[in-house]
Motif scaffolding. Structure first.
Motif, short mmCIF file in Angstrom:
data_model
loop_
_atom_site.label_atom_id
_atom_site.label_comp_id
_atom_site.label_asym_id
_atom_site.label_seq_id
_atom_site.Cartn_x
_atom_site.Cartn_y
_atom_site.Cartn_z
N UNK A 81 -126.39 -27.11 29.50
CA UNK A 81 -125.39 -26.99 30.56
C UNK A 81 -124.95 -25.52 30.66
N UNK A 82 -125.04 -24.97 31.86
CA UNK A 82 -124.63 -23.58 32.09
C UNK A 82 -123.44 -23.55 33.05
N UNK A 83 -122.42 -22.80 32.66
CA UNK A 83 -121.18 -22.72 33.44
C UNK A 83 -120.90 -21.25 33.75
N UNK A 84 -120.80 -20.92 35.02
CA UNK A 84 -120.48 -19.55 35.43
C UNK A 84 -118.97 -19.37 35.43
N UNK A 85 -118.49 -18.37 34.69
CA UNK A 85 -117.07 -18.06 34.62
C UNK A 85 -116.83 -16.74 35.34
N UNK A 86 -115.96 -16.79 36.35
CA UNK A 86 -115.64 -15.60 37.14
C UNK A 86 -114.16 -15.29 37.02
N UNK A 87 -113.85 -14.06 36.65
CA UNK A 87 -112.47 -13.59 36.68
C UNK A 87 -112.31 -12.69 37.90
N UNK A 88 -111.48 -13.08 38.85
CA UNK A 88 -111.40 -12.35 40.11
C UNK A 88 -110.23 -11.36 40.12
N UNK A 89 -110.45 -10.27 40.82
CA UNK A 89 -109.45 -9.21 40.95
C UNK A 89 -108.51 -9.56 42.11
N UNK A 90 -107.76 -10.65 41.93
CA UNK A 90 -106.83 -11.13 42.95
C UNK A 90 -105.43 -10.64 42.62
N UNK A 91 -104.83 -9.93 43.54
CA UNK A 91 -103.48 -9.40 43.31
C UNK A 91 -102.49 -10.10 44.22
N UNK A 92 -101.24 -10.03 43.83
CA UNK A 92 -100.19 -10.78 44.51
C UNK A 92 -100.16 -10.44 46.00
N UNK A 94 -102.50 -10.90 48.21
CA UNK A 94 -103.80 -10.62 48.82
C UNK A 94 -104.54 -11.92 49.12
N UNK A 95 -104.97 -12.12 50.37
CA UNK A 95 -105.65 -13.36 50.73
C UNK A 95 -107.13 -13.38 50.37
N UNK A 96 -107.69 -12.24 49.97
CA UNK A 96 -109.12 -12.16 49.66
C UNK A 96 -109.90 -11.67 50.86
N UNK A 97 -111.21 -11.53 50.73
CA UNK A 97 -112.03 -11.88 49.57
C UNK A 97 -111.87 -10.90 48.42
N UNK A 98 -112.34 -11.33 47.22
CA UNK A 98 -112.13 -10.54 46.01
C UNK A 98 -113.45 -10.28 45.30
N UNK A 99 -113.50 -9.16 44.61
CA UNK A 99 -114.60 -8.88 43.69
C UNK A 99 -114.33 -9.58 42.36
N UNK A 100 -115.38 -9.70 41.58
CA UNK A 100 -115.24 -10.34 40.27
C UNK A 100 -115.11 -9.27 39.19
N UNK A 174 -111.07 -17.86 37.74
CA UNK A 174 -109.71 -17.68 37.26
C UNK A 174 -109.19 -16.33 37.73
N UNK A 175 -107.90 -16.28 38.12
CA UNK A 175 -107.33 -14.98 38.49
C UNK A 175 -106.48 -14.43 37.35
#
Length: 442
Positions: A81-92, A94-100, A174-175
């Protein structure tokens, strides 16, 4: 393998350390644990609001008593099982889109009872399907910005598959806010900092600076400090050091959960904490899948959990024509690491390739052929081109093999423009690589 194989188990005690560990890894620090607790308790307990029968103690809805057992699902699948974990550069605000900001693949082998975390540098220069070459951390941004089917998460998954050959079953995004609050949920973490870090240009939430300093030595970190420690690049190793620190944080989460009896306080605070954290986490894992994977992970010994990164020995610095400083892969080194980490699951190229040297660099065709052979290519010819003054490297492919040609270009650190379709290759091959003076040194 979406909608993974699970089955209801007989009644087992809940293995809280296992749950916290898997959700800690998936959420880059435990953000999903609150979600799982709250929903698991509501679904599994289903406590009625009426008074309990005589002889039974009252239990608050959604909160189990110590020692309670629940009917929990088991993971019955035999495939990795492979799970991709992304931490996004989301700031207060900001509606996005965001880089990881963070890209990891968590892998779990249910048969061999092993697990691992692979960190991918955000500046890795890759082919983003449908968008050409760019840093891998832009895939999520481009997918959301341009309406890719399934959005940024889907394009990030496809980019990992296309360039590294890793098929993704699930994802967790996750942000920063969820990360901080998840660490605080655990009461902080304990880390031994190998060197002092001084980062006067650590970014704040509004594109200014919030200087960060931490001394060397073993210490206790709250969520805010742990986030800074995991994000800063102000050490000699830059992004490579940062990936190491992120993996160190994951290990610290696991160690804290296993070492401390945290269950009563976590359960009591779970509903309120979920209301705070829910906007910071997105996943396609169902509740049952999370619990089943958690119970599986709880059985994996610590010595069979590996932390690996695509590091400096597997990459080389490269400056793009636009002046961007990025990293390109050393294909045979990355392939070796992935094959060791994921086993035979990593697909092989499986194409017939001819390599011809169009330069005065002796042995170049042989070295390229050997690198491609480690990727699973069948080398049918190695030799010289018709002349030795070719400026540009070209990958000539039969029309039906265009995708294979693009993948070879990515592995060799070549632009997609080097791939050209040619119906007649004049060889018993599907790809003909003619090496030119622009072929990168290794």
């Amino acid at each position: 393998m979406l909608g993974g194989p699970i089955a209801s188990s007989k009644r087992f005690p809940v293995r809280w350390p296992g749950l916290l560990w898997i959700f800690g890894v998936l959420g880059l620090g435990g953000g999903l644990s609150v979600w799982s607790y709250r929903l698991a308790f509501q679904e599994a307990l289903r406590v009625p609001s009426s008074a309990p029968p005589a002889g039974e103690s009252a239990v608050s809805p959604g909160i189990p008593s110590p020692g309670d057992s629940f009917v929990l699902p088991e993971w019955t699948g035999k495939e990795r099982v492979n799970i991709l974990v992304l931490g996004i550069d989301q700031r207060e605000g900001e509606p996005g889109p965001w880089r990881t900001d963070t890209i990891m693949v968590v892998t779990i082998d249910p048969v061999g009872l092993s697990a691992g975390v692979l960190s991918i540098p955000r500046d890795l220069w890759v082919t983003i399907p449908g968008f050409g070459e760019n840093r891998i951390n832009t895939a999520h941004f481009l997918g959301d910005a341009y309406g890719y089917p399934g959005g940024g998460i889907a394009l990030a998954q496809e980019t990992v598959r296309y360039n590294l050959g890793i098929s993704i079953d699930y994802y967790v995004r996750v942000n920063f806010t969820a990360f901080e609050q998840a660490i605080d949920l655990l009461g902080g973490i304990d880390l031994c900092i190998p060197e002092a870090i001084d980062d006067p240009r650590y970014p704040d939430a509004r594109y200014g600076y919030e200087p960060f300093h931490i001394d060397a030595g073993c210490q206790h970190l709250d969520g805010r400090t742990a986030l800074k420690y995991a994000r800063t690049r102000a050490t000699r190793g830059g992004d490579f050091d940062r990936m190491r620190r992120q993996q160190q944080v994951i290990q610290a989460v696991r160690e804290r959960v296993l070492r401390l009896n945290m269950l009563p306080a976590l359960i009591a605070r779970a509903p309120a904490l979920w209301e705070t954290l829910k906007d910071g986490v997105r996943t396609n894992l169902t509740l049952e899948e999370m619990i089943a994977l958690a119970r599986l992970a709880a059985r994996i010994p610590e010595e069979r959990i590996r932390m690996v990164a695509i590091g400096p020995s597997m990459t080389r610095p490269y400056t793009t024509p636009d002046g961007a400083e990025v990293l390109v892969r050393v294909p045979e080194k990355v392939r070796e690491a992935l094959a060791e980490f994921f086993g035979p699951q990593v697909p092989r190229l499986g194409v017939r390739v001819a390599v011809r040297n169009g330069t005065l660099r002796p042995g170049l065709a042989t070295r390229v052929a050997e690198a491609l052979r480690t990727l699973g290519a069948e080398i049918v010819e190695v030799g010289n081109a018709d002349r030795f003054d070719y400026v540009e490297t070209q990958i000539l492919v039969r029309p039906a093999m265009r995708e294979a040609g693009d993948q070879v270009a990515g592995w060799l650190g070549l632009p997609l423009a080097s791939v050209r379709e040619a119906p007649d290759l004049a060889c018993a091959c599907e790809l003909l690589i003619r090496l030119g003076a622009d072929f990168p040194e290794r």
